[in-house]
Write an enzyme that holds these catalytic residues in place. Structure first.
Site, short mmCIF file in Angstrom:
data_model
loop_
_atom_site.label_atom_id
_atom_site.label_comp_id
_atom_site.label_asym_id
_atom_site.label_seq_id
_atom_site.Cartn_x
_atom_site.Cartn_y
_atom_site.Cartn_z
N THR A 180 22.56 19.37 12.55
CA THR A 180 22.82 20.61 11.81
C THR A 180 22.05 21.75 12.46
O THR A 180 21.00 21.52 13.07
CB THR A 180 22.35 20.41 10.36
OG1 THR A 180 23.26 19.53 9.72
CG2 THR A 180 22.25 21.71 9.58
N GLY B 244 18.68 17.22 7.76
CA GLY B 244 18.27 15.85 7.51
C GLY B 244 19.21 15.19 6.54
O GLY B 244 20.37 15.60 6.40
N1 ASP Z 1 21.76 17.96 6.15
C1 ASP Z 1 23.08 17.69 6.67
C2 ASP Z 1 23.90 16.99 5.61
O1 ASP Z 1 23.37 16.19 4.87
C3 ASP Z 1 23.05 16.84 7.87
C4 ASP Z 1 22.17 17.37 8.96
O2 ASP Z 1 21.15 17.97 8.70
O3 ASP Z 1 22.52 17.19 10.13
O4 ASP Z 1 25.09 17.23 5.57
#
Ligand code: ASP
Length: 315
Positions: free
Chosen positions: A180, A232
């Site tokens: 992300t 995360g």
């Molecule tokens: N936080 C994002 C989600 O749970 C994933 C990520 O941080 O890559 O969709």
């Protein structure tokens, strides 16, 4: 002495490109070079705006757009696939001046979802639009559209195939390199802003929504507190209310930014989650906190900049 003119004020930009199992033996030299270059381009885009006295809101959007366009990150181009092999993206943005906010979830055709989140904030009476309705709003407001082939990459397809071959792991990104992207900034006028954009988790099903588009979980900005963007395991970030918890701890004054960020990440870890956050305060402090082996990250200010990937690198 009168207070400093806006042009004398400090500015600050902190970005991330995802946290997770980011270790030297898992990333090729070519990938590492490309990721560092993309982080530097994102810092360039945001710093240029902040250096010349532009708004934190414009800077975080500009930085996130660069990362959305780069296929190494799980946002925009290079987003992960759903279990059914689609790309459904989430994004959010928040302005610390007035806590105005915009967010979208499950969008499929907007080239830069962060721009759509901003359009929701500025051109609708709402904060959060989802799926077909958000796609329709995007087209009606003239945002640049892109075909599925723009977003899809062979590496993300391979990750989905790998996950689908291991059904017991169906909810989780096989490499736990979440990817992300996000940015937080302070402008010379003393305002903060935050932006977060993602494809979510590889193999997500049933319209699953993570923390990234949820104001208070994966994104928050308040001039009275601070600006926060997270990355995360979204389910844990939602349960803790990570971004709002950090901003409020700073606002109430119980904790400095680093302590507040570390406390929220400890809370995520105590529930069994992993990830990281970036924070910028109105005083110009920039903070990283993560409980994974690495986080793609960078920061810039009048005194210089740094970019880092691994947990043991100085940032
Ligand atoms: N936080 C994002 C989600 O749970 C994933 C990520 O941080 O890559 O969709």
């Amino acid at each position: 002495m009168s207070s400093a003119q806006p042009s004398d004020q400090k500015w600050r930009l902190v970005i991330h490109g995802g946290a997770g199992i980011i270790e030297r033996d898992r990333i090729t030299a070519g990938e590492e070079t490309a990721i560092r270059a993309a982080l530097n381009r994102a810092l360039d885009a945001g710093s240029e705006i902040l250096e010349s006295g532009g708004a934190a809101l414009d800077a975080v959007e500009a930085a996130v757009r660069v990362l959305e366009d780069d296929p190494h990150f799980n946002a925009g181009r290079g987003s992960v696939f759903t279990y059914e092999g689609r790309i459904e993206m989430d994004a959010s943005i928040m302005d610390g001046r007035d806590r105005n906010a915009g967010a979208v979830s499950g969008v499929t055709g907007t080239k830069n979802p962060i721009g759509l989140a901003r359009a929701v904030m500025e051109q609708s009476p709402h904060v959060f639009l989802s799926r077909e309705g958000a796609d329709q709003f995007s087209r009606e407001h003239g945002l640049e559209q892109a075909p599925a082939s723009w977003f899809e990459t062979a590496e993300r397809r391979r990750q989905l195939d790998e996950l689908r071959a291991r059904p017991e792991a169906e909810h989780f990104d096989v490499h736990l390199k979440y990817g992300t992207v996000g940015a937080v900034a302070l402008d010379r006028a003393g305002h903060v802003a935050a932006a977060t954009s993602t494809g979510g988790l590889t193999g997500k099903r049933w319209g699953r929504i993570g923390d990234s588009p949820i104001i208070g979980a994966g994104c928050y900005a308040d001039d009275r507190g601070c600006a926060v963007s997270g990355t995360g395991a979204g389910e844990y970030f939602i349960r803790v209310g990570v971004a709002h918890a950090i901003s409020d701890a700073v606002r109430i004054g119980h904790d400095g930014a680093q302590a507040a960020a570390d406390a929220a990440m400890a809370d995520v870890a105590a529930l069994g989650g992993s990830g990281g956050v970036i924070v910028v305060t109105p005083a110009g402090e920039g903070v990283f906190s993560f409980n994974t082996s690495g986080m793609y990250r960078g920061e810039a200010g009048p005194a210089g900049r740094s970019v880092a990937l691994y947990g043991d690198e100085r940032s």
